[in-house]
Design a protein around this motif. Sequence first.
Motif, PDB file in Angstrom:
ATOM      1  N   UNK A  17      71.204 -18.138  56.738  1.00 59.93           N
ATOM      2  CA  UNK A  17      69.894 -18.148  56.073  1.00 59.93           C
ATOM      3  C   UNK A  17      69.824 -19.305  55.104  1.00 59.93           C
ATOM      4  N   UNK A  18      70.918 -19.488  54.358  1.00 61.60           N
ATOM      5  CA  UNK A  18      70.938 -20.581  53.392  1.00 61.60           C
ATOM      6  C   UNK A  18      70.703 -21.918  54.056  1.00 61.60           C
ATOM      7  N   UNK A  68      60.435 -30.671  54.104  1.00 58.57           N
ATOM      8  CA  UNK A  68      59.472 -31.040  53.061  1.00 58.57           C
ATOM      9  C   UNK A  68      59.756 -32.439  52.537  1.00 58.57           C
ATOM     10  N   UNK A  69      61.049 -32.770  52.422  1.00 60.39           N
ATOM     11  CA  UNK A  69      61.409 -34.084  51.897  1.00 60.39           C
ATOM     12  C   UNK A  69      60.952 -35.194  52.846  1.00 60.39           C
ATOM     13  N   UNK A 116      67.093 -22.461  55.181  1.00 63.60           N
ATOM     14  CA  UNK A 116      66.156 -22.839  54.124  1.00 63.60           C
ATOM     15  C   UNK A 116      66.454 -24.221  53.581  1.00 63.60           C
ATOM     16  N   UNK A 117      67.732 -24.605  53.645  1.00 63.83           N
ATOM     17  CA  UNK A 117      68.040 -25.981  53.246  1.00 63.83           C
ATOM     18  C   UNK A 117      67.334 -26.956  54.174  1.00 63.83           C
ATOM     19  N   UNK A 146      57.189 -35.627  52.942  1.00 57.13           N
ATOM     20  CA  UNK A 146      56.582 -36.425  51.875  1.00 57.13           C
ATOM     21  C   UNK A 146      56.532 -37.892  52.267  1.00 57.13           C
ATOM     22  N   UNK A 147      57.630 -38.389  52.865  1.00 56.70           N
ATOM     23  CA  UNK A 147      57.637 -39.810  53.236  1.00 56.70           C
ATOM     24  C   UNK A 147      56.688 -40.077  54.399  1.00 56.70           C
ATOM     25  N   UNK A 168      68.414 -16.035  50.076  1.00 52.34           N
ATOM     26  CA  UNK A 168      69.486 -15.410  50.850  1.00 52.34           C
ATOM     27  C   UNK A 168      69.820 -14.039  50.283  1.00 52.34           C
ATOM     28  N   UNK A 190      69.385 -10.854  52.565  1.00 52.04           N
ATOM     29  CA  UNK A 190      70.629 -10.445  53.213  1.00 52.04           C
ATOM     30  C   UNK A 190      71.455  -9.456  52.413  1.00 52.04           C
ATOM     31  N   UNK A 206      64.668 -26.376  55.805  1.00 53.87           N
ATOM     32  CA  UNK A 206      63.239 -26.329  55.475  1.00 53.87           C
ATOM     33  C   UNK A 206      62.930 -27.299  54.335  1.00 53.87           C
ATOM     34  N   UNK A 207      63.820 -27.339  53.354  1.00 51.70           N
ATOM     35  CA  UNK A 207      63.562 -28.252  52.243  1.00 51.70           C
ATOM     36  C   UNK A 207      63.658 -29.699  52.713  1.00 51.70           C
ATOM     37  N   UNK A 221      74.577 -14.848  55.546  1.00 50.24           N
ATOM     38  CA  UNK A 221      74.152 -15.527  54.314  1.00 50.24           C
ATOM     39  C   UNK A 221      74.136 -17.028  54.512  1.00 50.24           C
ATOM     40  N   UNK A 222      75.238 -17.528  55.094  1.00 49.65           N
ATOM     41  CA  UNK A 222      75.322 -18.981  55.252  1.00 49.65           C
ATOM     42  C   UNK A 222      74.198 -19.477  56.153  1.00 49.65           C
TER      43      UNK A 222
END
Lengths: 529, 423, 283
Positions: free
Chosen positions: C84-85, C95-96, C88-89, C99-100, A183, A187, C91-92, C81-82
């Motif tokens: 984008x954050x 991935x989690x 990406x969260x 895996x399963x 971020x 940003x 996105x993770x 910012x929030x």
Amino acid sequence: MTEATAAVAHDHPHAGIMRWLTTTNHKDLGILYMSFGGIMFFVGGLFIMAVRAELLYPGLQLLSPGMYNQLFTLHALIMVFGAIMPFATGLNNYLIPLMIGAPDMALPRVNNWGFWILPFAAVLLLIPFFLQFFGTGSGATGLGWMMHNTTLDIQSGIGIDFAIFTILLLGVSSLTGAINVVVTALNMRAPGMVLMKMPLFVWAWLITAFMLILAMPVFSAAATMLLTDRHFGTHFFDAANGGDPILLQHLIWFFGHPEVYIVLLPAWGLIPHILATFSRKPVYGYRAQVYALCAICFLSFIVWSHHMLTSGLPLAAEVYFMYATMAISVPTSVLVFCWLGAIWRGAMTFETPMLFALGFVAHFGMGALTGLVLPDVAVNAQHHNSYVLVAHFHYTFFGGGIFGMMAALYYWLPKFTGHMFDEKLGRLHFWLTVISFNITFIPQWFAGLDGMPRHVADYALRFSAMNFISSVGAFLLGLTQLLLVYIVVRCVRGGPKATGQVWEGAQGLEFTLPSPPPYHTFETPPEVK
Amino acid sequence: MELAGASIHDDPAIRVWRLPFSFCSRHETANFHIRQIKKQLPLWFWIAFFLFVSEPAHAKSIWDFQEPVTPVARTSLAASVEFMRIIMGIYIAVFAVFAYSIFKHRKSSGAQPGTFTGPGSRRQWILAITPFLLLIYIDYIWMGIPAFHAISRMEDTRTAADMTVKVTASQWKWQYEYPDEGISFVSAMATSQGQIHGREAKGEHYLLEVDNPLILPTNKKVRILLISTDVIHSWWVPSFGVKRDAVPGYLREMWVNIEKPGIYRGQCAQLCGDGHSFMPIVVEAVAEPQFNEWVAQKKAQSSQAEAVAGKAWSREELMAKGDEVYKVVCSACHQADGKGLPGAFPALSGSSIVNGPMLDKEGHLFKDGHLDRVMNGKPGTAMQAFKNSLSDAEIAAVVTYERNSFGNRMGDMVQPAQVKALR
Amino acid sequence: MSETRSDSHYYVPPPSHYPVTINLGLFLLALGVVLRINALASGVLPILAGIAVVLYGAFGWVGKIICEEESGHYHPWEDRSFRIGMAYFILSEVAFFGAFLLALMYARVFALPELASMDPHFTLWPDFKGEWPTGGPESQKFVPLSPWGFPAINSILILLSALPLIWARKGFLTANHGRAVAGLALSLVLGVAFLLLQALEYRHAAGLGVTLASGVYGTNFYILTGVHGAHLLAGNIMLFVQLRTFHGHFRAKSRVGLDFVIWYWNFVVVIPGLLIFVYFYWL
Ligand code: HEA
Ligand code: HEA
Ligand code: CUA
Ligand SMILES: [Cu+2]
């Protein structure tokens, strides 16, 4: 770039310990991260000193085999997740906002969250280690840092449960740290700083963060499966019930291989800065390096099974993973040649950071080139789990990672503290490190070629000579690091005042600020042309 | 077990760290003494270092693996040496340029810094691209194509295989089985605890010696099947150039064709718990006639053993045999004194299982009974089902032994015939 | 903190003890669970304490954020910012879950066929046929679940539950308070219904002999749906919190919270849900 306007600090942090516990300031957190990493480096090193002492002579003198396994496992976990990664994260915390002209990291509270989980994770990892001395449990995890022996994981004691939860906590920490970097880089850049003008260190961290976000959850998932197999009756890894022990290895190395680049990418990012500074030249091959880093990031996700080439993969898979792994050498050598371009026809001086940067190039080159031999499946049948491997990854982890971190530490230490360190002692530290490092790890190559397996507490007589030399080297290496402590402590305490520019050829926004920079910087973004 | 004729000098394992410059003869090195290491340290180190950073004519012997005796091992040694040379070459070439720059382009010698940020002219572009083409050529053609052939051959375990051996790994020993001949035995480390803990002098094959080595014929393609009963192990004999994991529940395969008679030594190469350092492999390769002789002898022994198992054993016989089995099989975990290792392996001395009934009232195995624990093990722990690897007589003997040793005084015993009926 | 409202000013929150408090809670929780599953000591106390501390920290933190938002600290810059954050969260999370799902695929495509095709003279299980659904060579017998019972209903339910969120968002954009609340509430009802049905399905499955003892089949069934269900629970809580916020104070300016719920619901709840249906039950 224009002169940056540094705002005056206008709100006062808490005093004492509360300042550090509650801080949302990127510089505070950077210092916390770096100090934690530094301390953990010594803890991890101390553990391995016991290991090397045991390996000094054949026979069991000091440690029981179980204790030996715990010590090297803790060594590896602490060095990788406790020392290098936090140190690199500390650098990014301190430097990224300065480098891109941002007031702070984008998510300051999350930043605090990510750091303060680390000490708890470390305590959790070490609890069982100390419990065993009070007769409770069978000690900490002793199954290797990546826990690659699934069925052994399942039958072992409480240490592995503590390790699983440590991994889950580390997952939270890495994820919050990584998201913060992404971020911030996307940003928070000052007006005018387009992506392709972003300093390479920030680029490298952006890519590292991306890798963490994709890889770390897989590690958490693998740890979760292990936990449920151990305690809740699931059968992911049990052949009799249709599971497969190798599945855990796939999941773990799917994380583990990107992990080694996660460790190294920050160093790859900052080496060009240092080389450019002391060659008094602009960065060479900026674009090429950015593309190479992206390529390495991509490739690192498709080669994980080169860690499992002896586990009996199908032929087609073995061939694929061999060729795919070899491909990594191409973007990596782009980086190497860009470093060469960076110093070529420069006007070099050799202050300590420059020495460490050049040492990085020389040692990382040795580690990486030996990596090129490993994926050849036929040769790998000899090298897998032998000391050749131990030498390979210490040349990359220590010769690459730690040398890189030390270069960065010396390079930015005057910026952090406002004082110059003792240059003479710095150089002495460098040369002693180089010499003792090579005494430690070159013999391991020969022991490995001669057939010495790793993870052994005791070895046959034919390996005595090489192990003896290696142990002596390791003690020297350890003692040498005490010098580093002395240098850093002295520099924090005082010393000649550092200018804002610090180094004659230093470039970048962070060097337009005074040393040390004020508590709050860039409240109004600087203009970058 | 040393076969007649195989002299100590043929043993590749004796070649203890021999440098091209022989200032330390073969036999001295075999009982390498610490004082010698200390004396030689600087010389050793500098020679090693010298050989590493340059590549003198002798360099080949320093990259050597242990003497290769199979086609696969020879290929991989050749590939490895060649690869080592190539990377040394790359390293020296690239580092030479670095070194040149470091010496020439320094501020103190008055160099003026350039301002270029990438290759400029066409010539520079060509210079910049060439190394990558070269690297790709090395990766995928020079080394890549031979590697492909080597792998295909290495993985071709079944074509024209002359015989099959099944290896079952368990903590911390190997069970070898010749399915065609009906022979099977367990092979565990023979080095004494005294040597390991420094109470006795270390023998020349310290940690690399076993009670029952694997006997294989030379010049035969032997297909080796691997499986494990507990955790993942890895079967590795450096001279054969093969290393393969033994995975619980899944079969893995490899093959060897030993070209030279001799004794070859290796070790388990996958971290498998506390005894990982003490899980050696010894293979004796003998000519075919000798091998056949050995097979016949072994078969005679086992039919004799079967006959013996049928008879009623006396307490003394059971105790003696039990003592033997216990030392080899069980003491790795439960320790020679039966006290176990707290936290990892329970003590047998005073154990409620050992001091409880062997069978239930109807004479059947019951959960957590002594015989049940030994025969069926405890799933999910290191305690494995020994009915797969021990004979009736061995089980009967070791159980009897445990009940009457380490301070346990049950006074009862169990006969091999009873065990047979319980299987 | 300065109250400048210029777009070139980024809001850096003052020091806060909530993060470290949450960490303490997580630590206690982890410690308690480890002690408990190893019967080392009764871990109940640390578990309860841990949960309490985490909840305290989380509520405090969220409360703080709401408060900051109310007092107008957040502008489009922070907002971005929030977002984008959060992206990406998610996105993770992909991935989690990945895996399963890949673990399931690995069992079906690699492990079971390999178990079934090993050299019959040497394998431990010569009679084993690795056809899905199976629990492996030594698993307990069971009747596989039919896709057209609970699973189909549940999948439809969860797909439907995403629709009212579109409505809620529309209502939000057009400043239609009632619509927004109704949309959220409807989603919440569907989400809770899903969880209840899932519980019933577990009962049904146990009746068919599908337990954790039924090998990889049972394992993947309970873990996949369990992990999914846990995320749904989190999603429901987010919906609930959002609903509460709207109920009290409704301001059309900042809709980042609502968008997060929608994203989360769509990516983490709906997509894995569909994949589980298609790949676990159906094919
Ligand atoms: C970043 C990663 C990192 C770093 C920096 C290091 C640093 C070192 N490592 Fe480690 N190592 C790993 C990562 C790392 N290692 C990993 C991943 C493994 C694999 C584990 C596994 O198989 O699971 C491993 C395994 C490993 C082994 C193999 C164990 C085995 O397989 O049996 C050995 C053996 O020599 C070793 C040695 C060393 C030494 C001597 C150092 C030295 O460089 C350390 C130097 C630092 C200090 C010594 C600390 C500073 C000084 C003091 C605390 C003062 C006190 C000093 C004295 C008393 C002398 N390491
Ligand atoms: C930072 C860490 C790091 C890095 C960068 C690398 C880089 C590479 N590694 Fe390594 N590796 C590890 C850390 C690392 N590795 C660790 C920790 C393990 C063991 C884990 C365990 O089992 O516990 C391991 C294990 C490992 C294996 C598994 C072996 C086995 O278990 O059997 C393999 C196999 O292919 C491999 C290959 C490679 C390759 C091809 C690279 C490539 O990236 C290298 C590409 C680079 C080049 C080829 C160099 C290009 C340079 C030039 C052309 C010029 C150089 C000259 C000068 C500078 C003078 N590594
Ligand atoms: Cu068996 Cu290591
Ligand atoms: Cu790798």
